[in-house]
Design an enzyme around this catalytic site. Structure first.
Site, PDB file in Angstrom:
ATOM      1  N   ARG A  61       0.851  -1.196   0.000  1.00 58.74           N
ATOM      2  CA  ARG A  61       0.000   0.000   0.000  1.00 58.74           C
ATOM      3  C   ARG A  61       0.885   1.243   0.000  1.00 58.74           C
ATOM      4  NH1 ARG A  61      -1.280   1.848   4.592  1.00 58.74           N
ATOM      5  NH2 ARG A  61      -1.952  -0.123   5.510  1.00 58.74           N
ATOM      6  N   ASP A 187      -9.016  18.128 -14.651  1.00 56.04           N
ATOM      7  CA  ASP A 187      -9.288  16.737 -15.027  1.00 56.04           C
ATOM      8  C   ASP A 187      -8.949  16.628 -16.516  1.00 56.04           C
ATOM      9  OD1 ASP A 187     -10.401  14.342 -15.902  1.00 56.04           O
ATOM     10  OD2 ASP A 187     -12.141  14.469 -14.570  1.00 56.04           O
ATOM     11  N   LYS A 212      -9.436   5.536 -19.190  1.00 57.78           N
ATOM     12  CA  LYS A 212      -9.855   6.005 -20.500  1.00 57.78           C
ATOM     13  C   LYS A 212      -8.674   5.981 -21.476  1.00 57.78           C
ATOM     14  CE  LYS A 212     -13.576   6.527 -18.056  1.00 57.78           C
ATOM     15  NZ  LYS A 212     -13.932   7.775 -17.387  1.00 57.78           N
TER      16      LYS A 212
HETATM   17  C1  LIG Z   1     -14.409   8.223 -16.157  1.00 57.79           C
HETATM   18  C2  LIG Z   1     -14.100   9.608 -15.704  1.00 57.79           C
HETATM   19  C3  LIG Z   1     -13.788   9.877 -14.361  1.00 57.79           C
HETATM   20  C4  LIG Z   1     -13.871   8.826 -13.270  1.00 57.79           C
HETATM   21  O1  LIG Z   1     -12.917   7.833 -13.417  1.00 57.79           O
HETATM   22  P1  LIG Z   1     -13.112   6.303 -12.963  1.00 57.79           P
HETATM   23  O2  LIG Z   1     -11.837   5.676 -13.386  1.00 57.79           O
HETATM   24  O3  LIG Z   1     -14.312   5.771 -13.655  1.00 57.79           O
HETATM   25  O4  LIG Z   1     -13.298   6.334 -11.476  1.00 57.79           O
HETATM   26  C5  LIG Z   1     -13.456  11.182 -14.032  1.00 57.79           C
HETATM   27  N1  LIG Z   1     -13.432  12.165 -14.958  1.00 57.79           N
HETATM   28  C6  LIG Z   1     -13.744  11.931 -16.248  1.00 57.79           C
HETATM   29  C7  LIG Z   1     -13.693  13.065 -17.210  1.00 57.79           C
HETATM   30  C8  LIG Z   1     -14.074  10.652 -16.669  1.00 57.79           C
HETATM   31  O5  LIG Z   1     -14.398  10.446 -17.955  1.00 57.79           O
END
Ligand SMILES: *Cc1c(COP(=O)(O)O)cnc(C)c1O
Length: 411
Positions: A61, A187, A212
């Site tokens: 961890r 983000d 993604k």
């Molecule tokens: C999918 C997504 C998230 C969240 O991520 P997870 O890996 O599903 O927890 C946050 N921001 C954006 C823009 C996303 O497309």
């Protein structure tokens, strides 16, 4: 530790994007010369006498060599000082926000934020005393107007946004964040570090759902926080390790709350990262062809893709992005026809998520953004979102042609 002549140490800082993605943090294994970072599927490490840790490894961890390799590579590709890998994008976001915010603080969120981000802010952090204001981030003046002096500690930016593909001017918002003493978080999931480098534009931290584009193959869920060199906690806050460095606070919480990326997940993500640039070039090119096809199609009302000159954020996107990305959204005029298109594609798979090699289609109103129905973040019900993959573009266009016709949106 004895010095191993097989171990390479090279500073990749001045190398190009793909060289960093392929090599940073990924020196060949010192013992065997293995060219690919091994999966250290292990929870604990032998100590050479009490407290005699080898290379600092104690418990997975707190630290794991596969995760460390990913973290180093992610910091290198984002131009950050350090990166922290998590079990999901939301775990990364949660850890970052709890490192930075305290009860009574206020944050600004995009009015079309990723639904899960909004749910985290409104329904998890809200009850713990965090106040938020949704703001239309394409207008930097609206950000300025929403700042509550002394109380606003985080400005959260998403650009392009999900699913409406709005564009925020990162450098302009960074100026406002700096004067407010707030931490600017971007983000960068939709753009990926290949297309957009928020830290160079003034962000203090970048978050990713590595699920993604970075993972890129729809086979792993993960997240990351990357912090800028010298990034600080909000003015006046001292972190749990007694410093004001943002990276120290995030690193402490990564271990203290423990939502870390596992070794195999870290390895898959690292494998995806190596090909990010070539995949993104193809995503961009295919998305451009799809967007132009949809613009020409009489059955389609409106096409949202920042590469189109008529997109309201086109100029800012052209300035701050290397390409316009693989996400395209369009409106069909009715919820029924939008749902019908989603059900009629054969090459585009009907599924949530995005950023993989395979093309996906979804109806945000009933799928990814169902959790924000009835809030300021509700999306139009005639919207279809495409994650344009890297298949042969002729097959993608033919698939959309037949799906639009099947939905009654014929030429
Ligand atoms: C999918 C997504 C998230 C969240 O991520 P997870 O890996 O599903 O927890 C946050 N921001 C954006 C823009 C996303 O497309």
């Amino acid at each position: 530790m004895t010095h191993d002549p097989l171990a390479q140490t090279h500073d990749w800082t001045d190398s190009g994007f793909s060289t960093r993605a392929i090599h940073a943090g990924q020196d060949p294994d010192p013992r065997t010369g293995a060219v690919v970072t091994p999966i250290h599927q292990v929870s604990t490490y032998k100590q050479d006498g009490v407290g005699g840790l080898r290379d600092g490894y104690e418990y997975s961890r707190s630290g794991n060599p596969t995760r460390d390799a990913l973290q180093e590579a992610l910091a290198a590709v984002e131009g950050g000082a350090a990166a922290f890998a998590f079990a999901s994008g939301l775990a990364a976001e949660d850890t970052l926000l709890r490192a930075v915010l305290r009860p009574g603080d206020h944050m600004i969120v995009p009015d079309d934020a990723y639904g899960g981000t909004y749910r985290l802010v409104a329904r998890v952090l809200g009850p713990w005393g965090i106040d938020h204001t949704p703001v239309h981030l394409s207008d930097p003046d609206a950000v300025l107007a929403a700042i509550q002096p002394g109380r606003t500690k985080v400005i959260w930016v998403e650009t392009p946004t999900n699913p409406l593909l709005g564009i925020a001017d990162i450098a302009a918002i960074a100026t406002h964040a700096r004067s407010a003493g707030a931490v600017l978080v971007v983000d960068n999931t939709f753009a990926s570090p290949y297309l957009q480098q928020p830290i160079a534009l003034g962000a203090d931290a970048v978050v990713h759902s590595t699920t993604k584009y970075i993972g890129g193959h729809s086979d792993v869920v993960g997240g990351a926080v990357v912090v800028a060199d010298g990034a600080q906690l909000p003015a006046g806050l001292e972190g749990p390790t007694g410093t004001t460095a943002l990276g120290d606070a995030v690193g402490f919480l990564q271990n203290a709350s423990g939502a870390v990326a596992g070794p195999f997940d870290a390895w898959l993500t690292l494998r995806g990262l190596k090909t990010l640039a070539v995949r993104m070039d193809r995503h961009n090119a295919n998305a451009e062809a799809v967007a132009r096809f949809l613009v020409e199609h009489p059955g389609v009302r409106e096409v949202l893709w920042p590469g189109l000159p008529e997109h309201p954020g086109h100029e800012v996107a052209a300035r701050q992005m290397r390409g316009f990305g693989g996400m395209v959204a369009f409106r069909t005029g009715s919820a029924e026809s939008a749902v019908a298109v989603c059900g009629a594609t054969r090459v585009f798979t009907l599924a949530e998520s995005l950023g993989g090699v395979e093309s996906l289609v979804e109806h945000p109103g009933r799928m990814t953004h169902g959790s924000v129905a009835g809030t300021a973040l509700e999306v139009p019900d005639d919207l279809v979102r495409l994650s344009v993959g890297i298949e042969d573009v002729e097959d993608l266009l033919a698939d959309l042609e037949q799906a639009l016709a099947a939905a009654g949106l014929s030429r």
